[in-house]
Design a protein around this motif. Structure first.
Motif, short mmCIF file in Angstrom:
data_model
loop_
_atom_site.label_atom_id
_atom_site.label_comp_id
_atom_site.label_asym_id
_atom_site.label_seq_id
_atom_site.Cartn_x
_atom_site.Cartn_y
_atom_site.Cartn_z
N ILE A 18 21.38 -10.51 16.23
CA ILE A 18 22.70 -11.11 16.15
C ILE A 18 23.75 -10.01 16.33
O ILE A 18 23.64 -8.93 15.76
N ILE A 19 24.79 -10.30 17.09
CA ILE A 19 25.91 -9.36 17.23
C ILE A 19 26.84 -9.58 16.04
O ILE A 19 27.34 -10.68 15.83
N VAL A 20 27.01 -8.53 15.24
CA VAL A 20 27.77 -8.61 13.99
C VAL A 20 28.88 -7.56 14.02
O VAL A 20 28.70 -6.46 14.56
N TYR A 21 30.01 -7.88 13.41
CA TYR A 21 31.11 -6.93 13.29
C TYR A 21 31.05 -6.27 11.92
O TYR A 21 31.07 -6.94 10.90
N ASP A 22 30.97 -4.96 11.91
CA ASP A 22 31.00 -4.14 10.70
C ASP A 22 32.47 -3.88 10.37
O ASP A 22 33.11 -3.03 11.00
N VAL A 23 33.01 -4.63 9.42
CA VAL A 23 34.43 -4.54 9.05
C VAL A 23 34.75 -3.18 8.44
O VAL A 23 35.83 -2.62 8.67
N ARG A 27 33.16 -1.56 13.86
CA ARG A 27 32.25 -1.47 15.00
C ARG A 27 31.34 -2.69 15.05
O ARG A 27 31.15 -3.38 14.05
N LEU A 28 30.77 -2.93 16.20
CA LEU A 28 29.75 -3.97 16.35
C LEU A 28 28.38 -3.32 16.18
O LEU A 28 28.21 -2.13 16.44
N TYR A 29 27.44 -4.11 15.75
CA TYR A 29 26.05 -3.67 15.73
C TYR A 29 25.15 -4.88 15.87
O TYR A 29 25.60 -6.02 15.76
N LEU A 30 23.88 -4.66 16.13
CA LEU A 30 22.90 -5.72 16.24
C LEU A 30 22.14 -5.83 14.94
O LEU A 30 21.70 -4.82 14.38
N HIS A 31 21.96 -7.05 14.46
CA HIS A 31 21.33 -7.30 13.16
C HIS A 31 20.24 -8.36 13.34
O HIS A 31 20.52 -9.47 13.78
N CYS A 32 19.00 -8.01 13.00
CA CYS A 32 17.90 -8.97 13.09
C CYS A 32 18.00 -9.97 11.95
O CYS A 32 18.05 -9.59 10.78
N GLU A 33 17.98 -11.24 12.30
CA GLU A 33 18.08 -12.31 11.31
C GLU A 33 16.83 -12.45 10.45
O GLU A 33 16.88 -13.07 9.40
N GLU A 34 15.72 -11.85 10.86
CA GLU A 34 14.47 -11.97 10.11
C GLU A 34 14.13 -10.73 9.28
O GLU A 34 13.90 -10.83 8.09
N GLU A 60 30.83 -4.16 4.77
CA GLU A 60 31.15 -5.59 4.87
C GLU A 60 31.04 -6.02 6.33
O GLU A 60 31.32 -5.24 7.23
N THR A 61 30.63 -7.27 6.54
CA THR A 61 30.46 -7.77 7.90
C THR A 61 31.09 -9.14 8.06
O THR A 61 31.38 -9.84 7.09
N GLU A 62 31.28 -9.49 9.32
CA GLU A 62 31.70 -10.84 9.68
C GLU A 62 31.19 -11.13 11.09
O GLU A 62 30.83 -10.21 11.83
#
Length: 84
Positions: A18-23, A27-34, A60-62
């Protein structure tokens, strides 16, 4: 909410990256949902050893909008989307 993802996780081969924003770090990063692994650079996402365990990090992320993803230069990494 629309969630954008890149590809299958190279670490667990079960979750989507998942493409997630690190508040916290802006920055953006990739986060595995599993498996909760993350990658800061999509070019390294094929290398399981280049990832990190996001549960050990403190930030924190969004979920970013497609416009934010585009503005941050990651539009080419959008491989799919789903609604949550």
């Amino acid at each position: 909410m629309t969630i954008y993802w890149f590809k299958e996780c190279s670490f667990c081969h079960q979750g989507r990256l998942i493409i997630v924003y690190d508040v916290t770090n802006l920055r953006l990063y990739l986060h595995c949902e599993e498996c909760e692994r993350g990658w800061l650079d999509p070019a390294e996402a094929e290398n399981a050893g280049k990832g990190f365990l996001t549960l050990l990090e403190s930030f924190e992320t969004e979920m970013p909008s497609l416009k934010m993803i585009e503005n941050m230069g990651w539009l080419e990494y959008v491989g799919g989307r789903f609604e949550e």
